[in-house]
Design an enzyme around this catalytic site. Structure first.
Site, short mmCIF file in Angstrom:
data_model
loop_
_atom_site.label_atom_id
_atom_site.label_comp_id
_atom_site.label_asym_id
_atom_site.label_seq_id
_atom_site.Cartn_x
_atom_site.Cartn_y
_atom_site.Cartn_z
CG HIS A 59 15.10 -34.10 13.90
ND1 HIS A 59 15.48 -33.90 12.60
CD2 HIS A 59 14.48 -32.96 14.29
CE1 HIS A 59 15.11 -32.70 12.22
NE2 HIS A 59 14.51 -32.10 13.22
CG ASN A 107 9.41 -32.04 9.51
OD1 ASN A 107 9.88 -32.93 8.82
ND2 ASN A 107 9.54 -30.76 9.23
CG ASP A 142 11.99 -32.48 17.43
OD1 ASP A 142 11.81 -31.30 17.79
OD2 ASP A 142 11.81 -32.87 16.27
N PRO A 166 3.39 -30.48 12.93
CG PRO A 166 5.48 -30.33 11.88
CD PRO A 166 4.16 -29.61 12.03
CG ASN A 179 10.98 -23.67 16.32
OD1 ASN A 179 11.44 -23.85 17.44
ND2 ASN A 179 10.17 -24.55 15.74
CG HIS A 223 10.78 -27.25 19.44
ND1 HIS A 223 11.25 -26.36 18.50
CD2 HIS A 223 11.12 -28.48 19.00
CE1 HIS A 223 11.85 -27.04 17.52
NE2 HIS A 223 11.79 -28.33 17.80
O1 DOR Z 1 7.99 -32.23 14.46
C1 DOR Z 1 8.59 -31.18 14.59
N1 DOR Z 1 8.12 -30.17 15.35
N2 DOR Z 1 9.75 -31.01 13.91
C2 DOR Z 1 10.37 -29.83 13.86
O2 DOR Z 1 11.40 -29.74 13.22
C3 DOR Z 1 9.79 -28.65 14.54
C4 DOR Z 1 8.93 -29.05 15.66
C5 DOR Z 1 8.09 -27.92 16.20
O3 DOR Z 1 8.61 -26.84 16.43
O4 DOR Z 1 6.89 -28.16 16.44
#
Ligand code: DOR
Length: 428
Positions: free
Chosen positions: A231, A277, A304, A322, A93, A61
């Site tokens: 994941h 998550n 992740d 998360p 995202n 991300h």
């Molecule tokens: O822990 C997570 N953070 N799981 C996800 O699926 C999204 C991610 C986030 O974009 O922060």
């Protein structure tokens, strides 16, 4: 620019040998013992180190566009280069979502401008990741998108997901699922189990992941499309994927460094650094995920990498977002926690994810003359501890402070350019 990497253990898909590697003008030009030094070569010492095809992270991300206060493509790709990654797949995202050619082109261009590694944008499966309407897959595929996902969320509607797989099976693309049945996880902050009952916190049951893994395996069986499972975190999910692969279905899977190294008991600190998550699971789940990596059920290690600003991670558990960062610690966690042959760890961090990302024409290539020079040099035995203030990532939400890591990246060569030398980013 020309480099001579000297004295490495060269490990790739063709095995292991000792030698030097000469890189010139973007390509590997010579591999062999005791290569002669040319005046124009910059020498990179690799004694005691492994030289492998560059690492590829299927799951990062980078927060741009939209949350540049947490990370930018520049800072995230610097972190990637320091972690030995020559390519990363950027999750969709963002704000706006990576659901149009304009946004994916923007992300790719920002990656090129930064120049630390290849940034390969994913496209979302549904418009705005709202789970209601499919994005224009063909148009996005024409713009170079190879992996589609609504990551951050799973696609809840089975009919829409069936249509997505049908659509994808006509194109050379892969659908990557974040497996979470949201009606089972509403309000959850950690894994549902013994620790969570003791702490009195709302739980995220393993079943919420496994139901969707099962559903998507059946949709793959029905449509023939390719699925990649993001994941994976539970023993049951690993079993489902193992059986699907045994039946010859075109499925692949990844696991994160945190799901092989950290357990749900850490949430007893109520520290939101450990909120992620899918959530951290039990020691039995961790062992199953490690076994899945060892026997090839799980193809790839993917971070992740999820940067968050400090204010948000300082909130109470139920309000904090998360996620944890992982690009700069991935190798150190993998080598500290996996008892697999080194070549298999490298496979899970390089050529296997390169194939899943659809970039195997330029990343994860064998270390041979004529191949593009995307390479990682690391010392597999260095023990070290992470110092958040020294990280290149703009956010410092790492859970690994005080936890010994093993294996550190020394040099990263991206597109023939040494972007990291002796653990330091090189000015451009
Ligand atoms: O822990 C997570 N953070 N799981 C996800 O699926 C999204 C991610 C986030 O974009 O922060």
């Amino acid at each position: 620019m020309s480099y001579l990497v000297t004295g490495a253990r060269v490990i790739d898909q063709n095995g292991e040998r000792r030698g030097d590697v000469r890189v010139n003008d973007g390509f590997i030009v010579e591999v062999g013992p005791d290569l002669s030094r040319n005046d124009q070569d910059r020498v990179l010492d690799a004694s005691g180190c492994v030289l492998s095809p560059g690492f590829v992270d299927l799951h990062v991300h980078l927060r741009e566009p939209g949350r540049e206060d947490a990370e930018t493509i520049e800072t995230g790709s610097r972190a990637a280069a320091l972690g030995g990654f020559t390519a990363v797949v950027a999750m969709p995202n963002t704000d706006p979502t990576q659901d149009s050619v304009e946004v994916v082109d923007f992300v790719r261009r920002q990656g090129e401008r930064a120049g630390w590694c290849e940034v390969s944008p994913s496209g979302s499966i549904t418009v705005s990741r709202a789970g209601e309407q499919l994005t224009p897959f063909a148009e996005l595929a024409d713009a170079g998108v190879r992996l589609f996902t609504d990551d951050g969320n799973g696609v809840q509607d089975p009919l829409l997901m069936r249509r997505a797989y049908e659509y994808a099976s006509d194109l050379d693309v892969t659908l990557a699922q974040h497996c979470e049945v949201e009606s089972l996880t509403a309000g959850a902050v950690m894994h549902e189990g013994e620790c969570c009952s003791k702490l009195g916190l709302p739980g995220w049951p393993s079943l919420a992941e496994e139901l969707m893994v099962h559903r998507d395996i059946e949709l793959v069986r029905l449509t023939g499309a390719r699925a990649h499972f993001l994941h994976l975190s539970t023993a049951g999910s690993v079993d489902l994927v193992r059986a699907a692969k045994g039946a010859g279905l075109p499925v692949t899977a990844e696991a994160t460094p945190h799901h092989i190294s950290l357990t749900d008991s850490l949430l007893a600190s109520y520290n939101a650094l450990y909120k992620v998550n899918p959530p951290l699971r039990t020691p039995q789940d961790l062992a199953a995920v490690r076994d899945g990596l060892a026997d090839g059920t799980i193809d790839a290690i993917a971070t992740d990498h999820a940067p968050h600003v400090p204010e948000s991670k300082e909130r109470p558990l139920d309000q904090a977002p998360p996620g944890m960062i992982g690009l700069e610690t991935a190798l150190g966690v993998a080598l500290a926690h996996l008892e697999m042959p080194l070549v298999d760890v490298i496979a899970a961090m390089s050529w296997k994810p390169a194939a899943i990302a659809g970039i195997a024409d330029r990343h994860g290539r064998p270390v041979e003359p004529g191949e593009p020079a995307n390479l990682t040099v690391f010392d597999p035995s260095t023990e070290w501890e992470v110092v958040p203030a020294q990280l290149a990532s703009k956010s410092h939400n790492t859970p690994y402070v005080g936890i010994p890591l093993r294996g550190r990246v020394r040099h990263t060569i991206f597109n023939g350019d040494a972007v990291v030398i002796d653990g330091k980013l090189q000015d451009k």
